[in-house]
Design a protein around this motif. Structure first.
Motif, PDB file in Angstrom:
ATOM      1  N   VAL A 119       0.868  -1.178   0.000  1.00  0.00           N
ATOM      2  CA  VAL A 119       0.000   0.000   0.000  1.00  0.00           C
ATOM      3  C   VAL A 119       0.902   1.225   0.000  1.00  0.00           C
ATOM      4  CG1 VAL A 119      -1.657   1.360   1.324  1.00  0.00           C
ATOM      5  CG2 VAL A 119      -1.920  -1.129   1.156  1.00  0.00           C
ATOM      6  N   THR A 120       0.725   2.088  -0.981  1.00  0.00           N
ATOM      7  CA  THR A 120       1.527   3.293  -1.090  1.00  0.00           C
ATOM      8  C   THR A 120       0.600   4.501  -1.142  1.00  0.00           C
ATOM      9  OG1 THR A 120       3.255   2.108  -2.300  1.00  0.00           O
ATOM     10  CG2 THR A 120       3.282   4.518  -2.408  1.00  0.00           C
ATOM     11  N   VAL A 121       0.824   5.446  -0.231  1.00  0.00           N
ATOM     12  CA  VAL A 121      -0.002   6.648  -0.159  1.00  0.00           C
ATOM     13  C   VAL A 121       0.876   7.836  -0.517  1.00  0.00           C
ATOM     14  CG1 VAL A 121      -1.539   8.042   1.260  1.00  0.00           C
ATOM     15  CG2 VAL A 121      -1.343   5.578   1.675  1.00  0.00           C
ATOM     16  N   SER A 122       0.514   8.516  -1.582  1.00  0.00           N
ATOM     17  CA  SER A 122       1.299   9.660  -2.032  1.00  0.00           C
ATOM     18  C   SER A 122       0.753  10.949  -1.420  1.00  0.00           C
ATOM     19  CB  SER A 122       1.264   9.760  -3.552  1.00  0.00           C
ATOM     20  OG  SER A 122      -0.056   9.976  -4.000  1.00  0.00           O
ATOM     21  N   SER A 123       1.664  11.891  -1.195  1.00  0.00           N
ATOM     22  CA  SER A 123       1.256  13.160  -0.569  1.00  0.00           C
ATOM     23  C   SER A 123       0.843  14.191  -1.597  1.00  0.00           C
ATOM     24  CB  SER A 123       2.409  13.701   0.284  1.00  0.00           C
ATOM     25  OG  SER A 123       3.555  13.870  -0.518  1.00  0.00           O
TER      26      SER A 123
END
Length: 123
Positions: A119-123
């Protein structure tokens, strides 16, 4: 023996949502307490959420409380992690785990593990 396979991970922007699924093999899934854990690069594996075998009890890490929801469908041999209001610090490899006796936060007390999903959450 229980085999676990996670799905539903991916890349999402901060504030977005994802739902992870963990499908289990075997006819005894309904007897297992289930947990979700995560591990970011260079960090230790940490507890995220747990659910009892019946689904009547749930427990969350403070860092995800109010944003994540764990649930299960014993008829489908599946446990879910609904993740809302995602933050960049939620970026990690997420694992589901099963325990025949233990219900709690200690990852070393779980008996079976999935392979993990990113899971990758970008800002």
């Amino acid at each position: 023996q229980v085999q676990l396979v996670e799905s539903g991970g991916g890349l999402v922007q901060a504030g977005g949502s994802l739902r992870l699924s963990c499908a289990a093999s075997g006819r005894t899934f309904s007897t297992y307490n289930m947990g979700w854990f995560r591990q970011a690069p260079g960090k230790e594996r940490e507890f995220v959420a747990a659910i009892s075998w019946s689904g009547s009890d749930t427990y969350y890490a403070d860092s995800v409380k109010g944003r994540f929801t764990i649930s299960r469908d014993n008829a489908k041999n599946t446990v879910y992690l609904q993740m809302n209001s995602l933050k960049p610090e939620d970026t990690a490899l997420y694992y589901c785990a099963a325990s025949g006796r233990y219900y709690g936060t200690n990852y070393y007390s779980y008996d079976y593990w999935g392979q993990g999903i990113q899971v990758t959450v970008s800002s």
